[in-house]
Structure formats: structure tokens, C-alpha cells
Design a protein around this motif. Structure first.
Motif, PDB file in Angstrom:
ATOM      1  N   THR A   1      17.404  53.282  76.255  1.00 15.71           N
ATOM      2  CA  THR A   1      16.950  52.929  77.599  1.00 15.71           C
ATOM      3  C   THR A   1      17.938  51.977  78.264  1.00 15.71           C
ATOM      4  OG1 THR A   1      15.668  51.026  76.821  1.00 15.71           O
ATOM      5  CG2 THR A   1      14.559  53.160  76.862  1.00 15.71           C
ATOM      6  N   VAL A   2      17.913  51.982  79.583  1.00 13.83           N
ATOM      7  CA  VAL A   2      18.771  51.084  80.360  1.00 13.83           C
ATOM      8  C   VAL A   2      17.964  49.969  81.007  1.00 13.83           C
ATOM      9  CG1 VAL A   2      20.448  52.894  80.826  1.00 13.83           C
ATOM     10  CG2 VAL A   2      18.552  52.534  82.423  1.00 13.83           C
ATOM     11  N   ASP A   3      16.653  49.939  80.765  1.00 16.65           N
ATOM     12  CA  ASP A   3      15.796  48.963  81.441  1.00 16.65           C
ATOM     13  C   ASP A   3      14.836  48.269  80.486  1.00 16.65           C
ATOM     14  OD1 ASP A   3      14.261  51.160  80.891  1.00 16.65           O
ATOM     15  OD2 ASP A   3      13.846  51.673  82.983  1.00 16.65           O
TER      16      ASP A   3
ATOM     17  N   SER B   1      21.880  60.462  75.657  1.00 13.17           N
ATOM     18  CA  SER B   1      21.892  60.211  77.098  1.00 13.17           C
ATOM     19  C   SER B   1      20.970  59.046  77.444  1.00 13.17           C
ATOM     20  CB  SER B   1      21.459  61.462  77.851  1.00 13.17           C
ATOM     21  OG  SER B   1      20.161  61.873  77.432  1.00 13.17           O
ATOM     22  N   ALA B   2      21.291  58.390  78.550  1.00 14.68           N
ATOM     23  CA  ALA B   2      20.517  57.220  78.973  1.00 14.68           C
ATOM     24  C   ALA B   2      19.097  57.626  79.350  1.00 14.68           C
ATOM     25  CB  ALA B   2      21.206  56.538  80.148  1.00 14.68           C
ATOM     26  N   THR B   3      18.140  56.787  78.980  1.00 14.76           N
ATOM     27  CA  THR B   3      16.736  57.027  79.290  1.00 14.76           C
ATOM     28  C   THR B   3      16.135  55.772  79.915  1.00 14.76           C
ATOM     29  OG1 THR B   3      16.031  56.325  77.072  1.00 14.76           O
ATOM     30  CG2 THR B   3      16.492  58.673  77.395  1.00 14.76           C
ATOM     31  N   SER B   4      14.858  55.842  80.203  1.00 22.82           N
ATOM     32  CA  SER B   4      14.127  54.716  80.781  1.00 22.82           C
ATOM     33  C   SER B   4      12.902  54.419  79.936  1.00 22.82           C
ATOM     34  CB  SER B   4      13.712  55.032  82.224  1.00 22.82           C
ATOM     35  OG  SER B   4      12.784  54.073  82.707  1.00 22.82           O
ATOM     36  N   ILE B   5      12.431  53.202  80.004  1.00 21.95           N
ATOM     37  CA  ILE B   5      11.223  52.834  79.267  1.00 21.95           C
ATOM     38  C   ILE B   5      10.007  53.550  79.837  1.00 21.95           C
ATOM     39  CG2 ILE B   5      10.593  50.842  80.695  1.00 21.95           C
ATOM     40  CD1 ILE B   5      10.427  51.084  76.841  1.00 21.95           C
ATOM     41  N   TYR B   6      10.139  54.090  81.044  1.00 23.25           N
ATOM     42  CA  TYR B   6       9.058  54.868  81.630  1.00 23.25           C
ATOM     43  C   TYR B   6       8.931  56.247  80.990  1.00 23.25           C
ATOM     44  CZ  TYR B   6       8.671  51.451  85.430  1.00 23.25           C
ATOM     45  OH  TYR B   6       8.482  50.311  86.163  1.00 23.25           O
TER      46      TYR B   6
ATOM     47  N   PRO C   1      17.274  47.760  85.304  1.00 26.93           N
ATOM     48  CA  PRO C   1      18.284  47.017  84.540  1.00 26.93           C
ATOM     49  C   PRO C   1      18.370  45.545  84.938  1.00 26.93           C
ATOM     50  CG  PRO C   1      19.144  49.153  85.176  1.00 26.93           C
ATOM     51  CD  PRO C   1      17.823  49.005  85.881  1.00 26.93           C
ATOM     52  N   GLU C   2      17.999  45.213  86.181  1.00 24.76           N
ATOM     53  CA  GLU C   2      18.024  43.813  86.620  1.00 24.76           C
ATOM     54  C   GLU C   2      16.777  43.063  86.159  1.00 24.76           C
ATOM     55  OE1 GLU C   2      18.571  46.435  88.682  1.00 24.76           O
ATOM     56  OE2 GLU C   2      20.753  46.212  88.454  1.00 24.76           O
ATOM     57  N   VAL C   3      15.647  43.745  86.063  1.00 23.50           N
ATOM     58  CA  VAL C   3      14.396  43.142  85.579  1.00 23.50           C
ATOM     59  C   VAL C   3      13.880  44.023  84.441  1.00 23.50           C
ATOM     60  CG1 VAL C   3      12.117  42.278  86.198  1.00 23.50           C
ATOM     61  CG2 VAL C   3      13.927  42.337  87.919  1.00 23.50           C
TER      62      VAL C   3
END
Length: 715
Positions: A286-288, A234-239, A364-366
Motif C-alpha cells: 500500500t501507498v497510504d 503493484s501499488a495498492t491502497s489500504i482501501y 500518502p500524506e495522511v
């Protein structure tokens, strides 16, 4: 390749209330259909009697209370009785029969729910009482054990907490004021006294307040088991914290990376490469965050993740956004990263103001930029200096590093990398001093034997409260190449693109054609997939090269295309340069080129040296009254090594120089020692088609010696 097609889920989870409703619905259906078909009423009584008997047997097996068993059997008999009466009178579709059925259904659902809740509460209470009794017994034993082994008198065992999966437990001890610590041999004594099995162990860590110790007892060897990489993609975040394995207590071994850097160390055969792949997999979820790789020993950490895009064509985009497989490409990548750090801080002030944070909010944009670096010992000083700059200044700009090496020693890890890397991972090592260097806090109690299995190691990272944890043993997930190739297309779908602010920097112009420079080197004989064409069908830009060092210059000068020839300087147009020192001294040295026949160039020829990434391609002589300060053997060796790609084994270098390899090594060693130049990695380099690590030389080492000779002679 895993399929993304939707799948039917035939699993049906029911609650006690829905089960009672289903039974009631079945009884009503039987009564309705049976009345129309002449079903005897005795059949309903027979079925309900069998159901009540089966319910009594099941309750007896599960040791349910007798009252609960009687209530369930009564519900079965009541259902059978209603069905039998309805069948006998053919009255299933009357208001009276339906009303009694509805009332019975509601009562059955309420009864079923109440019975289950009461039984769950009873089980919980029984388990709690058993656990409390066990904890009390353990606390009493530990109180006596600490008194018996260490002569403690005013200590108090405040609690004993079991771990998940019955793999061990933690003992919380309040130490007396005059004895705040256990002796150095406490771990050994406790393990022997407990008669722990092979693979078990003891770990003593500080508690949340001074004077409190946590004694962690591992009764089952989690580290000996192979733990496959989880199926959850599943998608995660760098946070979010990134899990790389399990701790000895069965809890996740994880760490944050948005605000800190990571350092991963492990000797050959310890599982360090697998650890890097697991780290890659969690980063790519991650997505970011975009992932850049720096590995000048053949891009080994990138190839498994590039295959689905570059060879198989199952991924439309490269999972690894950029790979630096040579020192030259590493300079370009780090120049872009440093420029991004300097530019992002000013360009995203509005975002930081809106988020009320002094760090850029990633999205995802930055996206954040994560540099994964392998084989740190193989990198020259200039690259290490740029890496230190990224480590020191990249936090607010969300440019972070994951650096790995074979050894945790001062000659491999720079001071900046060690100080700024709050996440530290030490895989299996044979020398405990390396653990002490990597984990200075609490490292006196670390024993390499506590992580003796392949794929196991020690982890220290900030916890959820941003407090650095004591290093603890963990077992890394195992991820194999075929698994990587299977999950790669799924991970490729969520890869973000580098933000425009980063690419609009001056070094950023070399980003677009990066794969045009890299792929021909990585896949010399293999046919590339059509998915790579959008990344390679363009003009390939290369930065100009510094005439003295041969290193790329990305911040000034006109870029050159791959097909652009290097134009030699003519003597009539080049003026003799002024003497320079340090890294620039190479611009005014060397009397004759490697292919010179022995005749000295005239004094009117140019002193400028043209170099292509460290290789002298055109040079002039020096005045006749000034001898060449650089030994000819050193210059010849430098040119031969650069012509071979920048690194060469001693045995291979001896052949073009026409010397015996033993004699060559002895003579070059003398020349290097004379000016205080040491070869990195104890003189071993990875070279040749197989990338074997043997004694050899790099172009950077020989160039440093040339500069040292020139500086020493004041030229």
C-alpha cells in the motif's frame, strides 16, 4: 535483488484481421520484388497451394465448420493467384494491380474477423449447452440425493454452479418451510454418498435469503498444494481488499482492513508466522498505510523485513516504520497511537468534511497506521489495556490492528479484541473448541480436519457489501525469507511517512529516536548498514520512569537521554509518601534491598523507591514496628528477573538465588497463589539467547505479586 531496469517485450499479439493484413502485405512485397528479379509465377501458385492444404489440415484438426475451411482455403488461393498474375505481367506497381490487392486485403480482413467471431460464438454456445446439460443432470441427482438421505419432499435444487479450475461446485437448494436446516450429520453423509477423494469436502452455508442453503462441494484438495506468493507487487491502497491466499473454490481469500481490525490465531507449526509475513507483504504494497510491529519476544515478525535496510543496505528506509521489541517500547508506541487517535479526530475535521465521511480519508500524506501484534499471550495487562483502547477507538482515526496469538481462548484474546475484530483467521488447530470460540457464528459446522494441511485455515471477513461471511477454508500463500529480501527494496520505495499531526503529540517526541533505542538491542553483534545512520545519529530520548511501576511515562515529565544516570534520592530531601494502593503501592514497600546484609534501615530514611523499568535501584527501609509485607524470596526473584531483561527461566533464576530449581518453583508458586496471581501462558516464557519457551517468570508477574502483598497488608 530484482532489477528495476526496463526490459524489452518481444511478444506480439495479433488479431485475425491483422494476420490477414500481414499475409496480404507479404504477397504484395513478393510480387514487387519478384517482378524486378524475374521470379517465376508458378512459385506463387505453389506457395498458395501449400498454404491452402495446411489451412485445411489445421481446420480439420480444430474441428472447424466445412464452410469456414473452404473460405480460408479460397483466400489462400486468391492471394496466390493475384501474386502469380502480377509476377507474370510485371504490373505490381500499377494502379490496377494495387486496387485489386487493396480490395482483396479488405475482404480478407473482414472475412477473417467474421469467421473467428462466428467460431467463438459457436464454441461458447457449445460450452454453454454442455454446462447446462451438466448442471441439469447434477440438479436432478442432488434432488434425488437429498430426498434419499434426508427424506426431503418439498425442496428444490435451484442451480448448480461450477468453480474456477474444476475444483468443485456449489449447489443452491431452497429448503421446505418445515425443514429449514439439514441435520447435524449432513456433511458426513453427503461426503460419503459422493465418495469424495481425500482432501475433498462439503461445506454448508446460508444463502442470501432465509430458507436457502448453499452446499459447497470440494472435489480437489486445493489446501494440499503450496501456493507461492504472487509476483504482482503493484501499488495498492489500504482501501483495497488484501489477498492472503486462495479459498477451496480457487477464489481469492481476502479481507478489508481500513475500517476493521483483524485477529489471526494458530498453534505452533500451523503456518501462523508465514501468515503474518504474507499480511506484512500485502500491507507494505500500500501507498497510504504505515506498519508498526509489536512483538516483545524478540521482534521476530520484523527482522525479515528490516534486513534489507538494517544489514544489507539495499533499502533506504525501514519497511516497518516502528518495532516495539520490549514492553517498555510497546508502552511508548501505544501511547503515541492513542495520542494520535485523540488528536487526529479533531485535526482532520476539514478533510472529513470535504470527503463527507465521519472517518479520516487516508492518503500518502495522511496514512493509516496499522499495528501488527504477535504473541499476544506474552503481553502484560497494562499493554493489553492500551491495545483494547486502540481497538475500540481507532476506527475513525484510521488506526487499526492485526493481532495474532497461539490460541483462540478467553485467557489470550480480550473481549474488545474479539468483538471489534470482524476479520478472523484461524489457522490449523487441534481443538475444535478454539474454532468455536473464534467463530461463534456457524462454528458448529466447522471441522478442524477441513483445514488439516500446514498453511491452511479458516477465514471470516466482511464481503464487498460489508456483510460478515461464514468462516471458510483457505490456503495461505507461501512467502520465504529470500523472497522477502528480494521484494523488500521495491516495497521500500513507496513507504509513506507518518503525518505531522501524529508526531506533534506529546508522546510523539519519542518517535524520531526510536531506532536508536531499538537497533542496538536487535543487532547486538552485527554491523549496521549506513542506511540506518540518518535514523540513529541523533540524541536518543527515553521517557522518564514511574517510581512505583518502573513503566515509562510519555505524557509528562522531562525526557532523559540514554546516557543520563538515574540519580538516587537522598533521605534528607525525600518525605515519606502517603500509603497508596493498586499499581502505585510499590512506591512504599520492601524493607531491605536484595543485596542487604540483614540490617534494617533506620526509621529516618526515605520510603521512596527508585525503579528503572521494574528494577528497584534504590530503596529505604520501613519503620521498625511495621514488618515488611513482601516475602524476601519474592523481592529477590523480582530484582534478579529484571536485571536479566524482564523474563527468566526457572532453572536460570535458581542460580543467582542459590536454590534448587524445583524448590524455587514450588516456593514461588506458593507465594503467587497466596495473593491470587497467575502466570500468563501457563507459566512458560521465552527467554535466553535462543528464545526457547520454558517454565519461568516475568518481571511484570512478580511485580504484580509484590503490589498484591502490599495492598493486602494496607501499606
Amino acid at each position: 535483488m530484482a532489477s528495476n531496469a526496463p526490459a524489452l517485450d518481444w511478444a506480439w499479439s495479433t488479431t485475425p484481421a491483422t494476420t490477414a493484413a500481414l499475409v496480404a502485405g507479404g504477397a504484395y512485397s513478393v510480387a514487387t520484388v519478384g517482378a524486378a528479379t524475374g521470379l517465376p509465377a508458378s512459385y506463387a501458385l505453389l506457395v498458395s497451394g501449400v498454404g491452402a492444404a495446411a489451412q485445411a489440415g489445421a481446420d480439420l484438426y480444430q474441428r472447424r465448420p466445412a464452410g469456414h475451411t473452404a473460405a480460408r482455403c479460397a483466400a489462400w488461393l486468391a492471394t496466390g493467384g493475384w501474386t502469380a498474375v502480377t509476377l507474370a505481367g510485371h504490373t505490381a506497381l500499377t494502379w490496377s494491380a494495387t486496387g485489386w490487392w487493396a480490395a482483396g486485403t479488405a475482404a480478407g480482413m473482414t472475412l477473417a474477423r467474421g469467421l473467428v467471431r462466428a467460431e467463438q460464438s459457436a464454441r461458447t454456445e457449445r460450452a454453454s449447452r454442455r454446462l447446462q446439460k451438466w448442471a441439469n443432470d447434477q440438479a436432478k441427482e442432488w434432488h434425488e440425493r437429498l430426498h434419499r438421505l434426508f427424506r426431503l419432499t418439498e425442496h428444490e435444487v435451484e442451480g448448480v454452479k461450477p468453480w474456477t479450475g474444476d475444483v468443485g461446485y456449489t449447489v443452491r437448494v431452497r429448503m421446505p418451510s418445515d425443514t429449514p436446516e439439514l441435520p447435524a450429520d449432513a456433511i458426513r453423509k453427503l461426503a460419503v454418498d459422493l465418495r469424495l477423494p481425500k482432501g475433498g469436502g462439503i461445506q454448508i452455508v446460508d444463502g442470501e435469503v432465509y430458507g436457502e442453503l448453499h452446499i459447497r462441494v470440494t472435489a480437489k484438495d486445493v489446501l494440499a498444494e503450496t501456493i507461492d506468493f504472487p509476483d504482482d507487487l503493484s501499488a495498492t491502497s489500504i482501501y483495497q481488499r488484501m489477498q492472503i491466499g486462495l479459498l477451496t473454490d480457487g477464489e481469492p481469500a481476502d479481507f478489508p482492513l481500513a475500517d476493521v481490525c483483524a485477529l489471526e490465531i494458530g498453534q505452533t507449526g500451523s503456518g501462523k508466522s508465514n501468515l503474518i509475513n504474507v499480511t506484512n507483504a500485502q500491507l507494505l504494497r500500500t501507498v497510504d498505510a504505515v506498519v508498526w510491529h509489536l512483538d516483545v519476544t524478540g521482534a521476530g515478525i520484523s527482522l525479515p523485513w528490516l534486513r534489507s535496510w538494517a544489514i544489507d543496505g539495499t533499502s533506504d528506509v525501514p519497511l516497518i516504520d516502528w518495532t516495539a521489541d520490549t514492553v517498555e517500547e510497546a508502552h511508548i508506541m501505544l501511547d503515541v497511537a492513542i495520542a494520535a487517535i485523540n488528536t487526529r479526530k479533531a485535526a482532520y475535521q476539514d478533510l472529513m468534511h470535504e470527503a463527507n465521511d465521519d472517518k479520516i480519508p487516508v492518503s500518502p500524506e495522511v496514512p493509516a497506521i496499522i499495528l501488527v501484534v504477535d504473541e499476544i499471550a506474552e503481553l502484560p495487562y497494562e499493554i493489553l489495556a492500551k491495545l483494547d483502547s486502540v481497538v475500540d477507538t481507532g476506527r475513525a482515526a484510521r488506526v487499526r490492528t492485526v493481532i495474532s496469538g497461539l490460541r483462540a481462548t478467553q485467557d489470550v484474546i480480550t473481549a474488545a479484541m474479539k468483538k471489534q475484530s470482524r476479520v478472523r483467521i484461524g489457522m490449523r488447530v487441534s481443538d475444535p473448541e478454539e474454532l468455536h470460540h473464534l467463530f461463534p457464528t456457524g462454528s458448529g459446522r466447522l471441522d478442524p480436519r477441513a483445514a488439516a494441511h500446514k498453511g491452511s485455515g479458516f477465514l471470516s471477513a466482511p464481503d464487498e457489501d460489508d456483510v460478515d461471511s461464514q468462516p471458510g477454508s483457505f490456503k495461505c500463500f507461501r512467502i520465504k525469507p529470500r523472497v522477502i529480501n528480494t521484494i523488500a527494496p521495491q516495497l521500500a520505495e513507496r513507504r509513506p511517512a507518518v503525518d505531522a499531526v501524529t508526531l506533534e503529540t506529546e508522546p510523539g517526541r519519542y518517535y524520531a529516536s526510536r531506532w536508536g533505542r531499538i537497533l542496538p538491542r536487535l543487532y547486538k553483534t552485527k554491523k549496521l548498514s549506513p542506511t540506518t545512520h540518518p535514523y540513529t545519529d541523533m540524541d536518543i530520548l527515553r521517557p522518564p520512569l514511574d517510581a512505583a511501576t518502573g513503566l515509562p511515562v510519555t505524557t509528562s515529565g522531562k525526557p532523559r537521554k540514554t546516557t543520563d544516570p538515574i540519580t538516587p534520592a537522598t533521605g534528607s530531601e525525600s518525605a515519606p509518601p502517603r500509603p497508596r494502593f493498586g499499581s502505585d503501592a510499590l512506591a512504599s514497600l520492601l524493607a531491605t534491598p536484595a543485596a542487604d546484609t540483614g540490617q534494617r534501615a533506620g526509621a529516618d530514611e526515605s520510603q521512596v523507591i527508585r525503579a528503572e523499568f521494574g528494577r528497584v535501584v534504590q530503596q529505604a527501609g520501613v519503620p521498625a514496628d511495621r514488618p515488611n509485607p513482601v516475602p524476601q524470596l519474592l523481592a529477590d526473584a523480582h530484582n534478579a528477573v529484571v536485571a536479566a531483561g524482564g523474563r527468566m527461566h526457572t532453572a536460570d533464576l535458581a542460580e543467582p538465588l542459590g536454590m534448587d530449581s524445583l524448590v524455587l518453583g514450588t516456593e514461588l508458586g506458593k507465594l503467587l497463589r497466596e495473593v491470587g496471581i497467575e502466570r500468563p501462558g501457563k507459566g512458560t516464557v521465552r527467554a535466553g539467547t535462543d528464545g526457547e519457551s520454558k517454565s519461568g517468570y516475568t518481571a511484570e508477574t512478580l511485580a504484580a505479586a509484590i503490589r498484591a502483598y502490599t495492598t493486602r497488608n494496607g501499606q
